[in-house]
Design a protein around this motif. Sequence first.
Motif, mmCIF file in Angstrom:
data_model
loop_
_atom_site.group_PDB
_atom_site.id
_atom_site.type_symbol
_atom_site.label_atom_id
_atom_site.label_comp_id
_atom_site.label_asym_id
_atom_site.label_seq_id
_atom_site.Cartn_x
_atom_site.Cartn_y
_atom_site.Cartn_z
ATOM 1 N N PHE A 158 0.828 -1.207 0.000
ATOM 2 C CA PHE A 158 0.000 0.000 0.000
ATOM 3 C C PHE A 158 0.863 1.259 0.000
ATOM 4 N N LEU A 159 1.881 1.286 0.844
ATOM 5 C CA LEU A 159 2.744 2.467 0.932
ATOM 6 C C LEU A 159 3.494 2.692 -0.373
ATOM 7 N N ALA A 160 3.947 1.623 -1.011
ATOM 8 C CA ALA A 160 4.665 1.758 -2.284
ATOM 9 C C ALA A 160 3.755 2.341 -3.356
ATOM 10 N N VAL A 161 2.520 1.868 -3.432
ATOM 11 C CA VAL A 161 1.573 2.413 -4.413
ATOM 12 C C VAL A 161 1.279 3.876 -4.095
ATOM 13 N N LEU A 162 1.105 4.181 -2.826
ATOM 14 C CA LEU A 162 0.813 5.552 -2.408
ATOM 15 C C LEU A 162 1.944 6.494 -2.790
ATOM 16 N N GLU A 163 3.182 6.066 -2.570
ATOM 17 C CA GLU A 163 4.334 6.930 -2.829
ATOM 18 C C GLU A 163 4.713 6.973 -4.308
ATOM 19 N N GLN A 164 4.482 5.875 -5.034
ATOM 20 C CA GLN A 164 4.871 5.817 -6.441
ATOM 21 C C GLN A 164 3.786 6.318 -7.388
ATOM 22 N N GLY A 165 2.525 6.238 -6.965
ATOM 23 C CA GLY A 165 1.444 6.788 -7.767
ATOM 24 C C GLY A 165 0.872 5.865 -8.815
ATOM 25 N N SER A 166 1.406 4.649 -8.913
ATOM 26 C CA SER A 166 0.858 3.688 -9.884
ATOM 27 C C SER A 166 1.210 2.274 -9.446
ATOM 28 N N LEU A 167 0.423 1.320 -9.932
ATOM 29 C CA LEU A 167 0.683 -0.083 -9.611
ATOM 30 C C LEU A 167 1.983 -0.556 -10.241
ATOM 31 N N SER A 168 2.230 -0.140 -11.478
ATOM 32 C CA SER A 168 3.428 -0.614 -12.180
ATOM 33 C C SER A 168 4.695 -0.085 -11.521
ATOM 34 N N ALA A 169 4.697 1.200 -11.118
ATOM 35 C CA ALA A 169 5.875 1.770 -10.460
ATOM 36 C C ALA A 169 6.106 1.108 -9.114
ATOM 37 N N ALA A 170 5.025 0.842 -8.380
ATOM 38 C CA ALA A 170 5.158 0.159 -7.093
ATOM 39 C C ALA A 170 5.689 -1.251 -7.283
ATOM 40 N N ALA A 171 5.221 -1.926 -8.327
ATOM 41 C CA ALA A 171 5.690 -3.286 -8.602
ATOM 42 C C ALA A 171 7.185 -3.297 -8.887
ATOM 43 N N ARG A 172 7.659 -2.317 -9.680
ATOM 44 C CA ARG A 172 9.101 -2.245 -9.970
ATOM 45 C C ARG A 172 9.893 -1.993 -8.700
ATOM 46 N N ARG A 173 9.413 -1.107 -7.856
ATOM 47 C CA ARG A 173 10.121 -0.796 -6.614
ATOM 48 C C ARG A 173 10.211 -2.005 -5.694
ATOM 49 N N LEU A 174 9.136 -2.792 -5.658
ATOM 50 C CA LEU A 174 9.080 -3.931 -4.734
ATOM 51 C C LEU A 174 9.614 -5.222 -5.334
ATOM 52 N N GLY A 175 9.849 -5.236 -6.645
ATOM 53 C CA GLY A 175 10.290 -6.458 -7.294
ATOM 54 C C GLY A 175 9.183 -7.487 -7.415
ATOM 55 N N LEU A 176 7.940 -7.011 -7.565
ATOM 56 C CA LEU A 176 6.783 -7.886 -7.707
ATOM 57 C C LEU A 176 6.158 -7.682 -9.080
ATOM 58 N N SER A 177 5.238 -8.559 -9.439
ATOM 59 C CA SER A 177 4.529 -8.393 -10.707
ATOM 60 C C SER A 177 3.376 -7.414 -10.536
ATOM 61 N N HIS A 178 2.981 -6.799 -11.655
ATOM 62 C CA HIS A 178 1.854 -5.863 -11.640
ATOM 63 C C HIS A 178 0.567 -6.523 -11.138
ATOM 64 N N PRO A 179 0.224 -7.736 -11.633
ATOM 65 C CA PRO A 179 -1.005 -8.383 -11.145
ATOM 66 C C PRO A 179 -0.970 -8.665 -9.644
ATOM 67 N N THR A 180 0.221 -9.002 -9.111
ATOM 68 C CA THR A 180 0.327 -9.281 -7.677
ATOM 69 C C THR A 180 0.022 -8.034 -6.862
ATOM 70 N N VAL A 181 0.585 -6.917 -7.265
ATOM 71 C CA VAL A 181 0.351 -5.669 -6.536
ATOM 72 C C VAL A 181 -1.124 -5.289 -6.604
ATOM 73 N N ARG A 182 -1.730 -5.410 -7.811
ATOM 74 C CA ARG A 182 -3.149 -5.071 -7.958
ATOM 75 C C ARG A 182 -4.015 -5.956 -7.066
ATOM 76 N N SER A 183 -3.712 -7.260 -7.059
ATOM 77 C CA SER A 183 -4.492 -8.201 -6.261
ATOM 78 C C SER A 183 -4.368 -7.907 -4.768
ATOM 79 N N ARG A 184 -3.136 -7.572 -4.322
ATOM 80 C CA ARG A 184 -2.932 -7.312 -2.893
ATOM 81 C C ARG A 184 -3.645 -6.029 -2.455
ATOM 82 N N ILE A 185 -3.675 -5.022 -3.339
ATOM 83 C CA ILE A 185 -4.385 -3.786 -3.000
ATOM 84 C C ILE A 185 -5.887 -4.047 -2.920
ATOM 85 N N GLU A 186 -6.398 -4.826 -3.868
ATOM 86 C CA GLU A 186 -7.825 -5.160 -3.850
ATOM 87 C C GLU A 186 -8.182 -5.945 -2.585
#
Length: 296
Positions: free
Chosen positions: A13-41
């Motif tokens: 959540f914090l990564a998405v909040l600070e990065q402003g997008s799911l894809s940017a947060a995924a790159r920062r965390l080393g996760l896939s875009h679908p994983t980040v979207r699913s975890r936020i949901e």
Amino acid sequence: MSDMVGWDDQRIFLAVLEQGSLSAAARRLGLSHPTVRSRIETLEQQLGTVLFTRSVNGLTPTETAEALREPARAMAMASEFFVRQASASGGEASGTVRISVPDFMGVEVIPAMLARLRETHPAIRIELSLSNLPADLLAQEVDLAVRTVAPKQDALVARKVAAIPLGFFASPSYVERRGRPTSLAELAEHDVIGPDRNRSDLAMVERLGGLARDRLVLRTDSHPAHVAAARAGVGIAVAQVPVGERDPNLVRILPDLDVMVLETWIVTHENLARVPRVRAVFDSLVESFREMSRSV
């Protein structure tokens, strides 16, 4: 609302909040875009609220998400501090020390001091945060800070280590091309590099007289960029005198004038002052700054 909200979900959540997008947060965390979207949901379902809305500029945090920013950041700092504490073994001066340093010092001053530290304490690892904003030592966001204002909180341990003068510098090629001003009045007719929007720096320029902001040939709030531009021959910039005088690519302009003096402090939290790795870095920086100050 579920009471079982894990730190991993808060971290995402914090990564998405600070990065402003799911894809940017995924790159920062080393996760896939679908994983980040699913975890936020999933997190939104657990909390029973919407955290982000989609807009043309990416994800826009809701009022609830903004209210959760500081608690999530506090959790992140606590987690980072936990890891730094766990990295040390016994009473040895070993492990990770996180230091906050103003940007200019982090580029031009601190690296040589850290090389000296590495010689005496090879088991210590450094995390270096370059920022002109004061890190929160009370919340232990960092273990140690180099500051140019005296700390006032009682819980902090501080040592004044230097009073660093600032002066004007230019490259030899600039001086050869444009000459060397001999007064502030003449300086105003030269190519001067200075601040853009930083209020304290702009106030310093105004105090010098004749150096109007709109007359500056290059404006940036990055102090390392000031000196890099001066080295390249763009114009005359303010730099810390010990740094400028040891640099063969810079010459002092108006050598009898100190633009201002930076009082410099090494600061840590009282709870960390006796931790071996923090104490070792604290003492090493104190000695290095004092040696630099004696050379001025």
